[in-house]
Design a protein around this motif. Structure first.
Motif, PDB file in Angstrom:
ATOM      1  N   ASP A 172       0.867  -1.176   0.000  1.00  0.00           N
ATOM      2  CA  ASP A 172       0.000   0.000   0.000  1.00  0.00           C
ATOM      3  C   ASP A 172       0.905   1.227   0.000  1.00  0.00           C
ATOM      4  N   THR A 173       0.865   2.000  -1.066  1.00  0.00           N
ATOM      5  CA  THR A 173       1.766   3.153  -1.196  1.00  0.00           C
ATOM      6  C   THR A 173       1.538   4.203  -0.110  1.00  0.00           C
ATOM      7  N   THR A 174       0.342   4.247   0.449  1.00  0.00           N
ATOM      8  CA  THR A 174       0.073   5.234   1.501  1.00  0.00           C
ATOM      9  C   THR A 174       0.808   4.885   2.802  1.00  0.00           C
ATOM     10  N   LYS A 175       1.305   3.675   2.888  1.00  0.00           N
ATOM     11  CA  LYS A 175       2.009   3.248   4.098  1.00  0.00           C
ATOM     12  C   LYS A 175       3.515   3.107   3.877  1.00  0.00           C
ATOM     13  N   GLN A 176       3.992   3.650   2.768  1.00  0.00           N
ATOM     14  CA  GLN A 176       5.414   3.522   2.429  1.00  0.00           C
ATOM     15  C   GLN A 176       6.304   4.133   3.496  1.00  0.00           C
ATOM     16  N   ILE A 177       5.902   5.267   4.046  1.00  0.00           N
ATOM     17  CA  ILE A 177       6.726   5.920   5.069  1.00  0.00           C
ATOM     18  C   ILE A 177       6.895   5.004   6.294  1.00  0.00           C
ATOM     19  N   PHE A 178       5.849   4.266   6.648  1.00  0.00           N
ATOM     20  CA  PHE A 178       5.926   3.342   7.786  1.00  0.00           C
ATOM     21  C   PHE A 178       6.790   2.131   7.443  1.00  0.00           C
ATOM     22  N   ARG A 179       6.690   1.665   6.217  1.00  0.00           N
ATOM     23  CA  ARG A 179       7.527   0.545   5.765  1.00  0.00           C
ATOM     24  C   ARG A 179       9.003   0.948   5.784  1.00  0.00           C
ATOM     25  N   ASP A 180       9.280   2.164   5.345  1.00  0.00           N
ATOM     26  CA  ASP A 180      10.664   2.654   5.350  1.00  0.00           C
ATOM     27  C   ASP A 180      11.194   2.753   6.778  1.00  0.00           C
ATOM     28  N   GLU A 181      10.386   3.282   7.675  1.00  0.00           N
ATOM     29  CA  GLU A 181      10.801   3.377   9.074  1.00  0.00           C
ATOM     30  C   GLU A 181      11.011   1.978   9.650  1.00  0.00           C
ATOM     31  N   PHE A 182      10.109   1.060   9.331  1.00  0.00           N
ATOM     32  CA  PHE A 182      10.233  -0.316   9.804  1.00  0.00           C
ATOM     33  C   PHE A 182      11.555  -0.923   9.335  1.00  0.00           C
ATOM     34  N   THR A 183      11.867  -0.744   8.067  1.00  0.00           N
ATOM     35  CA  THR A 183      13.107  -1.298   7.507  1.00  0.00           C
ATOM     36  C   THR A 183      14.325  -0.706   8.197  1.00  0.00           C
ATOM     37  N   GLN A 184      14.320   0.589   8.403  1.00  0.00           N
ATOM     38  CA  GLN A 184      15.439   1.254   9.074  1.00  0.00           C
ATOM     39  C   GLN A 184      15.588   0.757  10.515  1.00  0.00           C
ATOM     40  N   LEU A 185      14.482   0.670  11.234  1.00  0.00           N
ATOM     41  CA  LEU A 185      14.540   0.200  12.620  1.00  0.00           C
ATOM     42  C   LEU A 185      14.941  -1.274  12.703  1.00  0.00           C
ATOM     43  N   HIS A 186      14.474  -2.061  11.759  1.00  0.00           N
ATOM     44  CA  HIS A 186      14.844  -3.478  11.743  1.00  0.00           C
ATOM     45  C   HIS A 186      16.354  -3.629  11.543  1.00  0.00           C
ATOM     46  N   GLN A 187      16.910  -2.818  10.664  1.00  0.00           N
ATOM     47  CA  GLN A 187      18.365  -2.840  10.455  1.00  0.00           C
ATOM     48  C   GLN A 187      19.108  -2.410  11.719  1.00  0.00           C
TER      49      GLN A 187
END
Length: 165
Positions: A125-140
Motif C-alpha cells: 500500500d503506497t500510503t504506508k510507504q513511510i511506515f515501511r521505510d521506518e520499519f526497515t530502518q529500525l529493523h536494520q
C-alpha cells in the motif's frame, strides 16, 4: 563459605553469558530465516517471529540479571578486583543498556509499526510507504544492535577464559 559463593556467582555469570549468546545465535541461525522461508505469508511469519523475539528478549533480560548480579558481587569482593574484572563489568553494563534500547525502544516501535500502522505486509500500500521505510530502518538498527551484543558477549566469555581464579 566465600569459596562457595564465588563458585555460585562464577556459575551464574557464565550461565548468563552462555544462555544470552546461545539464544542470539540460535535465533539468528535457526529461527529468523527459517520462519520467513517456511511460513507462506509475510504477515504470519512476522507474527511468529515477533512472538519468538518477545520470549527471547525475556530470556536475555534474565541472563542479563544473572550477569549483572555476579558483576556486582565480584566488584564488591576486593580480592576479585582487577582490570579484567572491571572491563567485564563495563561489557555487562554496555550489553544491558544495548538490550534495553533494542528490546524496549526499537522493538516496541517495530511491533507498533507492524501491527498498527502497516498491518498488511503481504499487500503493498503506497500510503504506508513511510511506515515501511521506518520499519526497515529500525529493523536494520535492531539487527546491528543484536550483533553488537553478540560480539560483546563473545568478548566477555573470552575475557572470562583468561581470568585468574
Amino acid at each position: 563459605m566465600k569459596r562457595f559463593f564465588d563458585s555460585v556467582f562464577l556459575f551464574l555469570e557464565n550461565l548468563g553469558a552462555g544462555v544470552w549468546i546461545g539464544a542470539l545465535v540460535g535465533f539468528g541461525f535457526a529461527v529468523a530465516g527459517t520462519v520467513f522461508r517456511e511460513i507462506p505469508t509475510i504477515n504470519l511469519a512476522g507474527g511468529v517471529n515477533a512472538a519468538v523475539l518477545s520470549k527471547l528478549n525475556r530470556l536475555e533480560f534474565i541472563a542479563a540479571a544473572c550477569m549483572a548480579v555476579s558483576a556486582i558481587y565480584f566488584l564488591l569482593r576486593s580480592e576479585w578486583w582487577s582490570m579484567l574484572r572491571f572491563v567485564k563489568t563495563v561489557l555487562v553494563v554496555s550489553m544491558v543498556l544495548t538490550l534495553i534500547y533494542y528490546a524496549l525502544v526499537v522493538g516496541d516501535r517495530l511491533e507498533y509499526l507492524r501491527t498498527v500502522e502497516i498491518q498488511d505486509f503481504d499487500n503493498f500500500d503506497t500510503t504506508k510507504q513511510i511506515f515501511r521505510d521506518e520499519f526497515t530502518q529500525l529493523h536494520q538498527r535492531y539487527t546491528q544492535l543484536v550483533k553488537a551484543n553478540l560480539g560483546m558477549g563473545v568478548g566477555y566469555l573470552l575475557l572470562s577464559a583468561f581470568e585468574r581464579r
